[in-house]
Design a protein around this motif. Structure first.
Motif, PDB file in Angstrom:
ATOM      1  N   LYS A 105       0.844  -1.203   0.000  1.00 42.40           N
ATOM      2  CA  LYS A 105       0.000   0.000   0.000  1.00 42.40           C
ATOM      3  C   LYS A 105       0.881   1.255   0.000  1.00 42.40           C
ATOM      4  N   TYR A 106       1.996   1.180   0.735  1.00 37.39           N
ATOM      5  CA  TYR A 106       2.936   2.290   0.806  1.00 37.39           C
ATOM      6  C   TYR A 106       4.210   1.871   0.086  1.00 37.39           C
ATOM      7  N   LYS A 107       4.818   2.824  -0.623  1.00 34.26           N
ATOM      8  CA  LYS A 107       6.006   2.519  -1.424  1.00 34.26           C
ATOM      9  C   LYS A 107       7.106   3.529  -1.111  1.00 34.26           C
ATOM     10  N   VAL A 108       8.273   2.988  -0.724  1.00 38.84           N
ATOM     11  CA  VAL A 108       9.412   3.806  -0.320  1.00 38.84           C
ATOM     12  C   VAL A 108      10.613   3.447  -1.192  1.00 38.84           C
ATOM     13  N   VAL A 109      11.252   4.449  -1.757  1.00 41.36           N
ATOM     14  CA  VAL A 109      12.491   4.256  -2.514  1.00 41.36           C
ATOM     15  C   VAL A 109      13.592   4.989  -1.752  1.00 41.36           C
ATOM     16  N   ALA A 110      14.726   4.302  -1.539  1.00 39.76           N
ATOM     17  CA  ALA A 110      15.844   4.905  -0.815  1.00 39.76           C
ATOM     18  C   ALA A 110      17.127   4.764  -1.621  1.00 39.76           C
ATOM     19  N   PHE A 111      17.949   5.818  -1.569  1.00 41.76           N
ATOM     20  CA  PHE A 111      19.248   5.828  -2.230  1.00 41.76           C
ATOM     21  C   PHE A 111      20.102   6.879  -1.544  1.00 41.76           C
ATOM     22  N   HIS A 112      21.349   6.998  -1.927  1.00 41.84           N
ATOM     23  CA  HIS A 112      22.269   7.877  -1.206  1.00 41.84           C
ATOM     24  C   HIS A 112      22.237   9.340  -1.668  1.00 41.84           C
ATOM     25  N   LYS A 113      22.597   9.604  -2.890  1.00 41.84           N
ATOM     26  CA  LYS A 113      22.712  10.992  -3.350  1.00 41.84           C
ATOM     27  C   LYS A 113      21.335  11.556  -3.698  1.00 41.84           C
ATOM     28  N   PRO A 114      20.959  12.688  -3.094  1.00 44.83           N
ATOM     29  CA  PRO A 114      19.599  13.209  -3.273  1.00 44.83           C
ATOM     30  C   PRO A 114      19.349  13.839  -4.643  1.00 44.83           C
ATOM     31  N   ILE A 115      18.089  13.763  -5.034  1.00 44.13           N
ATOM     32  CA  ILE A 115      17.642  14.443  -6.258  1.00 44.13           C
ATOM     33  C   ILE A 115      17.362  15.915  -5.945  1.00 44.13           C
ATOM     34  N   VAL A 116      16.817  16.164  -4.752  1.00 44.22           N
ATOM     35  CA  VAL A 116      16.584  17.537  -4.286  1.00 44.22           C
ATOM     36  C   VAL A 116      17.219  17.663  -2.908  1.00 44.22           C
ATOM     37  N   THR A 117      17.765  18.843  -2.606  1.00 45.21           N
ATOM     38  CA  THR A 117      18.394  19.064  -1.308  1.00 45.21           C
ATOM     39  C   THR A 117      18.491  20.557  -1.042  1.00 45.21           C
ATOM     40  N   PRO A 118      18.438  20.952   0.231  1.00 51.22           N
ATOM     41  CA  PRO A 118      18.769  22.338   0.542  1.00 51.22           C
ATOM     42  C   PRO A 118      20.255  22.561   0.262  1.00 51.22           C
ATOM     43  N   LYS A 119      20.666  23.807   0.213  1.00 45.72           N
ATOM     44  CA  LYS A 119      22.075  24.123  -0.005  1.00 45.72           C
ATOM     45  C   LYS A 119      22.907  23.444   1.084  1.00 45.72           C
TER      46      LYS A 119
END
Length: 173
Positions: A105-119
């Motif tokens: 029902k819930y789907k989580v994808v995890a990886f190291h380097k972010p696609i979006v990030t604050p400075k």
């Protein structure tokens, strides 16, 4: 596992009594044996420990985890996909070929380097894993977890996908 903060971090995690702990990379900075006490401590209170390889890790880290990069599995009503941002397009290919295996029902994808990030000290990784952004919407992914930057950020949902940067696992931030 690189500094003395890990015991305090694990103690905080244990208070939540999680079924699974997701660690988005940079476990030991190339010494898998140094991180084993961390995963052992988490497993002691019954949680599965899953990890997505970071830029300071090695394939030897896989032995410390219940599930590791480029894998899909289900726990209860939640599906998890772990990707390796260090492998470039092979993780993108893996993800596209395996989104259908995410049946929870819930789907989580995890990886190291972010696609979006604050400075921060590190920028985004839009070129490789970022290519999956429209695929997350198609696959109805709920949560995207990343690390790399030593900070915490939660972004407002974009097309029902909530992204997090969770880089506060014990290193200075």
């Amino acid at each position: 596992g690189r500094n003395s903060n890990w015991k305090a971090v694990v103690a905080q995690i244990e208070k939540f009594k999680p079924d699974v702990v997701v660690i988005p990379g940079d476990f030991s900075y190339t010494n898998p044996a140094a991180f084993k006490p961390v995963t052992d401590a988490i497993k002691k209170f019954g949680a599965k420990v899953i990890g997505a390889m970071g830029n300071h890790d090695s394939s030897g880290d896989a032995a410390n985890f219940d599930s590791f990069s480029n894998s899909v599995f289900n726990i209860g009503n939640t599906s998890f996909m772990l990707l390796n941002t260090e492998s470039g397009s092979s993780s993108v290919t893996f993800a596209k070929a395996n989104f259908a295996k995410m049946t929870g029902k819930y789907k989580v994808v995890a990886f190291h380097k972010p696609i979006v990030t604050p400075k921060s000290n590190h920028g985004t990784d839009e070129g490789k894993i970022g290519a999956l952004t429209p695929e997350f919407v198609k696959a109805k992914i709920n949560i995207v977890l990343a690390g790399h930057n030593h900070l915490y950020a939660r972004f407002a949902p974009i097309n029902n996908v909530v992204s997090f940067v969770c880089g506060t696992g014990g290193e200075s931030h």
